[in-house]
Design a protein around this motif. Structure first.
Motif, short mmCIF file in Angstrom:
data_model
loop_
_atom_site.label_atom_id
_atom_site.label_comp_id
_atom_site.label_asym_id
_atom_site.label_seq_id
_atom_site.Cartn_x
_atom_site.Cartn_y
_atom_site.Cartn_z
N GLY A 179 0.64 -1.35 -0.08
CA GLY A 179 0.10 -0.06 0.02
C GLY A 179 0.66 1.19 -0.01
N ARG A 180 1.99 1.26 0.79
CA ARG A 180 2.65 2.34 0.84
C ARG A 180 3.32 2.59 -0.65
NH1 ARG A 180 5.86 0.83 6.53
NH2 ARG A 180 4.00 1.65 7.91
N SER A 183 0.96 4.08 -2.85
CA SER A 183 0.40 5.39 -2.51
C SER A 183 1.80 6.55 -3.28
CB SER A 183 0.68 5.64 -1.11
OG SER A 183 -0.62 5.01 -0.64
N ARG A 184 3.13 6.01 -3.06
CA ARG A 184 4.10 6.52 -3.67
C ARG A 184 4.06 6.77 -5.04
NH1 ARG A 184 9.47 4.68 -0.17
NH2 ARG A 184 8.99 5.58 1.74
N ARG A 186 1.41 6.98 -6.49
CA ARG A 186 0.16 7.99 -6.78
C ARG A 186 -1.08 7.07 -7.35
NH1 ARG A 186 2.76 13.52 -9.39
NH2 ARG A 186 4.01 13.95 -7.62
N SER A 188 -4.72 5.71 -7.00
CA SER A 188 -5.74 6.06 -6.23
C SER A 188 -6.28 5.34 -5.10
CB SER A 188 -6.87 6.44 -7.09
OG SER A 188 -7.68 5.05 -7.57
N ALA A 189 -6.72 5.81 -4.04
CA ALA A 189 -6.98 5.31 -2.84
C ALA A 189 -8.10 4.24 -3.25
CB ALA A 189 -7.49 6.10 -1.65
N GLN A 192 -6.57 1.11 -4.95
CA GLN A 192 -5.74 0.27 -3.65
C GLN A 192 -6.74 -0.36 -2.83
OE1 GLN A 192 -2.85 2.47 -1.23
NE2 GLN A 192 -2.65 3.96 -2.90
#
Length: 336
Positions: A179-180, A183-184, A186, A188-189, A192
């Protein structure tokens, strides 16, 4: 789709062309003299393999597909293995199995878990087989290079099994780290969340499958063992029909190494790599012509027959839309 069809055509040509080029003028005489009864026996052995895999599928499903008889389960296996043989790297197999079982009420996550357990059964079988083959090579004082050739796939299988164990035990940490990273990047949540949800659904279904009664898992493993023993006896029978009497263990070793080499080509059915590697192992023992004839017959049974017999079953059970989807290599977008 055109790319996959070109790769399939290349694989079909390679399966025929390589043994023909290696066999020379004696190849036709060897093929004509091959006993028809043994050829029919080998076809029956492949049918037996399909039935065994169908029985294994029924055990792993444990009633989640409703009342699935052995004949339908066998048909599902034949359609799936047709897709494996017709697509690069066997990528169409899981998609076909998901599509066929979804129609019977099995969620994609459950089907993926069943497919994963099936692959683990095969992994354990081949790992044990390679250990036994290593002992065979050492005790029979066979060329030490074969021992080194076994080391690489044995190492890869051990790493794969270790990876499965670690993923099962530390999946939460893996998800956090993943997940990290996403996120890096970019991502989208929402995407994810969808990915994590599918992973958790798969993990739950995988755990449910492994929690089947031990007798059921033992039966599935037993069906897998018998299947591979029958399947890997094809080359032994082929050589016997050509008048060459090799140890069964040696032919088993040749098939195991050649099919592993075939996977590296990424052509449908491992075409090219399987023929060249098996020829390199057999020709010094039985001669170039006999090796070429054996490879041609062996691959006709274990590749062409899978396509010829599996195609009508695939079309009957899956249909043209799924065939197009499988050949195009689209990812399954169904919700878990």
């Amino acid at each position: 789709m055109k790319r996959t069809l070109w790769l399939l055509a290349a694989g079909l040509i390679a399966v025929l062309a390589i043994p023909v080029l290696l066999g020379g003028t004696d190849l036709i005489h060897l093929l004509v003299g091959f006993p028809p009864g043994l050829f029919a026996l080998m076809l029956g052995m492949i049918l037996t393999c399909w039935v065994l895999n169908g029985a294994k599928l029924r055990v792993l499903l444990a009633g989640r597909a409703g009342h699935m008889g052995l004949m339908r389960a066998t048909g599902t296996v034949m359609a799936t293995e047709f897709a494996i043989c017709a697509t690069p790297g066997g990528s169409g197999g899981p998609l076909t199995l998901i599509a066929l079982l979804t129609r019977r009420g099995v969620r994609p996550a459950q089907t993926t878990a069943i497919f994963a357990v099936d692959q683990i059964i095969d992994l354990l079988f081949f790992l044990c087989s390679m250990i036994l083959m290593m002992i065979y090579v050492i005790t029979r004082s066979i060329d030490a290079r074969l021992g080194w050739m076994l080391v690489v796939p044995m190492t890869l299988l051990c790493l794969a099994l270790l990876g499965v164990i670690l993923m099962g035990r530390y999946h939460r940490r893996v998800l956090i780290v993943t997940g990290r990273l996403l996120s890096r990047m970019r991502i989208s949540a929402k995407l994810q969340y969808a990915m994590v949800r599918r992973v958790l659904l798969f993990k739950q279904a995988f755990t449910e499958t492994l929690q089947l009664p031990r007798s059921a898992l033992a039966s599935a493993f037993g069906f897998g063992i018998v299947h591979w023993i029958v399947r890997y006896s094809i080359l032994y029978v082929t050589l016997y029909g050509l008048g060459q009497h090799l140890d069964w263990a040696w032919t088993f070793l040749v098939q195991m190494l050649s099919m592993a080499a075939g996977q590296l080509t990424l052509l449908p059915g491992g075409a090219g790599g399987a023929e060249l590697s098996s020829s390199a192992l057999l020709a010094p023992i039985v001669g170039q012509s006999s090796a070429a004839a054996a490879i041609l017959i062996w691959r006709a049974i274990t590749y062409y027959f899978y396509l010829i017999a599996g195609a009508p079953i695939f079309m009957l059970m899956a249909g043209r839309p799924l065939l197009r989807k499988v050949l195009e290599g689209r990812k399954n977008k169904a919700e878990g």
